[in-house]
Design a protein around this motif. Structure first.
Motif, PDB file in Angstrom:
ATOM      1  N   ALA A  66      48.875  44.573  51.159  1.00 38.94           N
ATOM      2  CA  ALA A  66      50.219  44.030  50.931  1.00 38.94           C
ATOM      3  C   ALA A  66      50.921  43.755  52.258  1.00 38.94           C
ATOM      4  O   ALA A  66      51.630  42.753  52.399  1.00 38.94           O
ATOM      5  CB  ALA A  66      51.045  45.007  50.097  1.00 38.94           C
ATOM      6  N   PHE A  67      50.709  44.647  53.234  1.00 37.78           N
ATOM      7  CA  PHE A  67      51.295  44.421  54.556  1.00 37.78           C
ATOM      8  C   PHE A  67      50.726  43.165  55.212  1.00 37.78           C
ATOM      9  O   PHE A  67      51.466  42.376  55.794  1.00 37.78           O
ATOM     10  CB  PHE A  67      51.058  45.640  55.453  1.00 37.78           C
ATOM     11  N   LEU A  68      49.415  42.980  55.111  1.00 40.11           N
ATOM     12  CA  LEU A  68      48.805  41.794  55.711  1.00 40.11           C
ATOM     13  C   LEU A  68      49.284  40.518  55.046  1.00 40.11           C
ATOM     14  O   LEU A  68      49.541  39.513  55.724  1.00 40.11           O
ATOM     15  CB  LEU A  68      47.282  41.883  55.622  1.00 40.11           C
ATOM     16  N   ILE A  69      49.423  40.544  53.727  1.00 40.47           N
ATOM     17  CA  ILE A  69      49.917  39.360  53.019  1.00 40.47           C
ATOM     18  C   ILE A  69      51.341  39.046  53.464  1.00 40.47           C
ATOM     19  O   ILE A  69      51.695  37.887  53.695  1.00 40.47           O
ATOM     20  CB  ILE A  69      49.844  39.575  51.497  1.00 40.47           C
ATOM     21  N   ASN A  70      52.150  40.081  53.606  1.00 37.47           N
ATOM     22  CA  ASN A  70      53.543  39.880  53.996  1.00 37.47           C
ATOM     23  C   ASN A  70      53.664  39.486  55.466  1.00 37.47           C
ATOM     24  O   ASN A  70      54.429  38.582  55.811  1.00 37.47           O
ATOM     25  CB  ASN A  70      54.349  41.144  53.712  1.00 37.47           C
ATOM     26  N   ALA A  71      52.917  40.139  56.338  1.00 37.79           N
ATOM     27  CA  ALA A  71      53.047  39.880  57.775  1.00 37.79           C
ATOM     28  C   ALA A  71      52.488  38.516  58.160  1.00 37.79           C
ATOM     29  O   ALA A  71      53.053  37.831  59.010  1.00 37.79           O
ATOM     30  CB  ALA A  71      52.339  40.973  58.560  1.00 37.79           C
ATOM     31  N   ALA A  72      51.390  38.127  57.531  1.00 34.81           N
ATOM     32  CA  ALA A  72      50.784  36.846  57.872  1.00 34.81           C
ATOM     33  C   ALA A  72      51.402  35.700  57.085  1.00 34.81           C
ATOM     34  O   ALA A  72      51.034  34.545  57.298  1.00 34.81           O
ATOM     35  CB  ALA A  72      49.283  36.899  57.610  1.00 34.81           C
ATOM     36  N   GLU A  73      52.302  36.029  56.198  1.00 39.47           N
ATOM     37  CA  GLU A  73      52.964  35.037  55.345  1.00 39.47           C
ATOM     38  C   GLU A  73      51.952  34.159  54.635  1.00 39.47           C
ATOM     39  O   GLU A  73      52.063  32.937  54.602  1.00 39.47           O
ATOM     40  CB  GLU A  73      53.949  34.204  56.156  1.00 39.47           C
ATOM     41  N   ILE A  74      50.948  34.811  54.061  1.00 42.00           N
ATOM     42  CA  ILE A  74      49.914  34.109  53.314  1.00 42.00           C
ATOM     43  C   ILE A  74      50.502  33.660  51.983  1.00 42.00           C
ATOM     44  O   ILE A  74      51.124  34.443  51.273  1.00 42.00           O
ATOM     45  CB  ILE A  74      48.690  35.028  53.091  1.00 42.00           C
ATOM     46  N   ASP A  75      50.305  32.408  51.660  1.00 37.86           N
ATOM     47  CA  ASP A  75      50.832  31.864  50.417  1.00 37.86           C
ATOM     48  C   ASP A  75      49.856  32.184  49.292  1.00 37.86           C
ATOM     49  O   ASP A  75      48.736  31.676  49.258  1.00 37.86           O
ATOM     50  CB  ASP A  75      51.016  30.358  50.549  1.00 37.86           C
ATOM     51  N   THR A  76      50.264  33.071  48.391  1.00 36.72           N
ATOM     52  CA  THR A  76      49.430  33.465  47.263  1.00 36.72           C
ATOM     53  C   THR A  76      50.137  33.096  45.967  1.00 36.72           C
ATOM     54  O   THR A  76      51.308  32.737  45.957  1.00 36.72           O
ATOM     55  CB  THR A  76      49.149  34.973  47.282  1.00 36.72           C
ATOM     56  N   ASN A  77      49.411  33.216  44.863  1.00 37.77           N
ATOM     57  CA  ASN A  77      50.036  32.947  43.581  1.00 37.77           C
ATOM     58  C   ASN A  77      50.927  34.129  43.185  1.00 37.77           C
ATOM     59  O   ASN A  77      50.978  35.150  43.868  1.00 37.77           O
ATOM     60  CB  ASN A  77      48.984  32.640  42.511  1.00 37.77           C
TER      61      ASN A  77
END
Length: 59
Positions: A13-24
């Protein structure tokens, strides 16, 4: 074991938030964090911690 899984989910969750990865919407960082919190709550409650050794009383 559930505590380790919770830590992994928090890191994802941190990586998704920090890298601003666009997910569904299903795999957003908030939902992954809530799954981690659920696993952490189950770990603290004692579920999934393995077999507990029972102390035998000697007479």
């Amino acid at each position: 074991m559930l505590g380790i899984a919770a830590a992994v989910l928090f890191f994802i969750a941190f990586l998704i938030n920090a890298a601003e990865i666009d997910t569904n919407d299903t795999f957003s960082s908030g939902n992954v964090m809530l799954l981690g919190l659920t696993l952490l709550a189950l770990h603290v409650a004692g579920i999934g911690s393995g077999w507990a050794s029972r102390a035998r009383s000697r007479r």
